[in-house]
Design an enzyme around this catalytic site. Structure first.
Site, PDB file in Angstrom:
ATOM      1  N   ASP A  63      -0.943  -5.573   9.186  1.00 39.43           N
ATOM      2  CA  ASP A  63      -1.895  -4.569   8.738  1.00 39.43           C
ATOM      3  C   ASP A  63      -3.166  -5.325   8.381  1.00 39.43           C
ATOM      4  OD1 ASP A  63      -3.376  -2.595   7.666  1.00 39.43           O
ATOM      5  OD2 ASP A  63      -1.903  -1.926   6.187  1.00 39.43           O
ATOM      6  N   LYS A 112     -13.363  -0.691   5.844  1.00 43.42           N
ATOM      7  CA  LYS A 112     -13.906  -1.521   4.769  1.00 43.42           C
ATOM      8  C   LYS A 112     -14.986  -2.463   5.294  1.00 43.42           C
ATOM      9  CE  LYS A 112     -10.502   0.445   3.089  1.00 43.42           C
ATOM     10  NZ  LYS A 112      -9.257   0.423   2.464  1.00 43.42           N
ATOM     11  N   TRP A 171       0.851  -1.183   0.000  1.00 38.92           N
ATOM     12  CA  TRP A 171       0.000   0.000   0.000  1.00 38.92           C
ATOM     13  C   TRP A 171       0.897   1.247   0.000  1.00 38.92           C
ATOM     14  CZ3 TRP A 171      -2.168   2.743   4.795  1.00 38.92           C
ATOM     15  CH2 TRP A 171      -3.082   3.732   4.406  1.00 38.92           C
TER      16      TRP A 171
HETATM   17  N1  PMP Z   1      -3.798  -0.696   5.027  1.00 38.29           N
HETATM   18  C1  PMP Z   1      -4.108  -1.026   3.780  1.00 38.29           C
HETATM   19  C2  PMP Z   1      -3.416  -2.182   3.154  1.00 38.29           C
HETATM   20  C3  PMP Z   1      -5.072  -0.297   3.076  1.00 38.29           C
HETATM   21  O1  PMP Z   1      -5.371  -0.658   1.833  1.00 38.29           O
HETATM   22  C4  PMP Z   1      -5.706   0.790   3.701  1.00 38.29           C
HETATM   23  C5  PMP Z   1      -6.754   1.604   2.998  1.00 38.29           C
HETATM   24  N2  PMP Z   1      -6.585   1.840   1.665  1.00 38.29           N
HETATM   25  C6  PMP Z   1      -5.335   1.089   5.009  1.00 38.29           C
HETATM   26  C7  PMP Z   1      -4.390   0.326   5.641  1.00 38.29           C
HETATM   27  C8  PMP Z   1      -5.891   2.231   5.802  1.00 38.29           C
HETATM   28  O2  PMP Z   1      -7.198   2.521   5.697  1.00 38.29           O
HETATM   29  P1  PMP Z   1      -7.975   3.339   6.813  1.00 38.29           P
HETATM   30  O3  PMP Z   1      -7.001   4.292   7.427  1.00 38.29           O
HETATM   31  O4  PMP Z   1      -9.055   4.028   6.078  1.00 38.29           O
HETATM   32  O5  PMP Z   1      -8.459   2.338   7.798  1.00 38.29           O
END
Ligand code: PMP
Length: 401
Positions: free
Chosen positions: A214, A250, A133
């Site tokens: 993550d 998500k 990411w």
């Molecule tokens: N880790 C990964 C791999 C992601 O794809 C994303 C969102 N695109 C995130 C973390 C963080 O998302 P958020 O901060 O909205 O929870």
């Protein structure tokens, strides 16, 4: 003259530039497949029914106030979030060696974890998958860690470079940090199998590396919350340490609520107590305390068995729609007799597909077909519908022939 006149413009963000290009395209049938947010078959963002129900319940609750949360957030939110990722009968939880603090979604959880590690962990090197990411390198570098890559994606097989991954982890210095995406790897859509996870675990533990999971897509990959947690639970079951950044963006569709958690699994209750005391010192000077609304929604759902069940059904609905989009896209490409093997579209997991299309092809598809994706050829399957699959298949066919 402005005292800020010396500020230089920031370099263009590659994802944002795709989003802007799509926004400025006047074509009525344009298709934006660059953003990682779920959409319905009608191309609309989705607020889960169970979230609306939880919000109604909160609105009617006279005892529900808008006061400050503690630095580490809502206590029940932390308790139930840890249970969600570690499982109902986690030994680590029972032994009181798990620390969980509410953070600002996945990103904030990663950042708080990184700040903590930069301050308290001797080995500052953090290995991330190549590719990963796009925000990972920024988050870790700005926290004071030094980012290195381990091999992950093999463009020839459009699959996992497992040998390369093990070799690079095996060569990492003792104590180094390793970022592992728990499931639904972004951007490749390629996850290790359970057997491969077990081998990764063995290398990580034997080399004394510290895993930082993550966990941004739990439930979104397979449609099942427990199946998607297996990689993490395997590492926790061996009694060793790890960090987990958890997001409800998500899987509950709470993107803008910025709700997530950082969990640190320690080896003893004593260590956990010290770790927690230091985490509070990381958070306090950054934003004092986290926001209350998203935490209240998540907690309401996780605590109530009926609502929890409703959530799992809606979550599976989202995951199933994405899986069905993969199948439909694959079949549409097959039907056009497009050259090449496109089976990776159905083999890949989660919100994204790494198509293997190059930047030139991606640009052509934007110009001629009004379809927008990131220049690495990543498409968000969640932005597709039965109606738009033929448009994409036509564009892919034209791009490779
Ligand atoms: N880790 C990964 C791999 C992601 O794809 C994303 C969102 N695109 C995130 C973390 C963080 O998302 P958020 O901060 O909205 O929870």
């Amino acid at each position: 003259d402005s005292i800020l006149s010396n500020v230089l413009p920031a370099p263009e963000d590659p994802v944002l530039s795709v989003i802007f290009a799509c926004r400025d395209d006047p074509c009525p049938v344009k298709l934006n497949l660059s953003v990682g947010a779920y959409q319905t078959e009608e191309g609309k963002p989705l607020v889960l029914e169970v979230v609306r129900k939880a919000e109604q319940q909160l609105a009617n609750d006279l005892y529900c106030d808008k006061g400050y949360l503690p630095i580490d957030g809502l206590a029940d939110f932390n308790k139930f979030s840890a249970k969600l990722i570690l499982g109902d009968d986690s030994h680590a939880v029972k032994e009181n060696r798990v620390v969980t603090i509410q953070c600002l979604s996945g990103t904030g959880s990663l950042r708080v974890g990184a700040e903590f590690l930069a301050k308290h962990h001797q080995q500052r090197v953090i290995f991330v998958p190549n590719p990963t990411w796009g925000n990972h390198p920024f988050i870790f570098t700005l926290a004071g860690l030094s980012v290195e890559y381990f091999r992950y994606y093999d463009p020839h097989t459009r699959g996992l470079d497992f040998e390369g991954m093990l070799e690079d982890l095996g060569a990492a210095p003792s104590g180094a940090l390793v970022v592992l995406q728990a499931c639904a790897h972004n951007p490749t859509g390629i996850d290790p199998t359970l057997e491969q996870w077990e081998q990764i675990r063995q290398i990580v533990r034997s080399k004394g590396l510290l895993p930082f999971f993550d966990n941004a897509y739990q439930g979104f990959a397979s449609g099942n919350l427990d199946s998607d947690a297996q990689s993490v639970r395997m590492f926790v079951a061996d009694g060793g340490e790890c960090l987990i950044a958890q997001s409800f963006a998500k899987n509950m569709g709470l993107y803008g609520e910025r709700i997530g958690a950082l969990t640190i699994v320690c080896t003893s209750e004593g260590v956990a107590r010290k770790v927690k005391s230091q985490l509070l010192l990381v958070v306090r000077p950054m934003y004092l305390t986290p926001p209350i609304h998203g935490a209240s929604i998540v907690t309401t759902i996780l605590k109530n068995s009926d609502m929890y069940k409703d959530w799992t059904i809606e979550l599976k609905g989202m995951a199933d729609r994405i899986i069905s989009m993969r199948q439909q896209l694959y079949e549409a490409i097959q039907a056009r007799g497009t050259p090449g093997d496109w089976s990776h579209i159905i083999k890949q997991i989660g919100m994204f597909s790494f198509t293997g299309l190059n930047e030139k092809q991606v640009r052509m598809m934007a110009k001629e077909y009004h379809i927008y994706m990131t220049y690495d050829g990543r498409i968000s399957m969640a932005g597709l519908s039965s109606k738009t699959v033929p448009q994409l298949a036509d564009a892919i066919h034209a791009a490779v022939t």
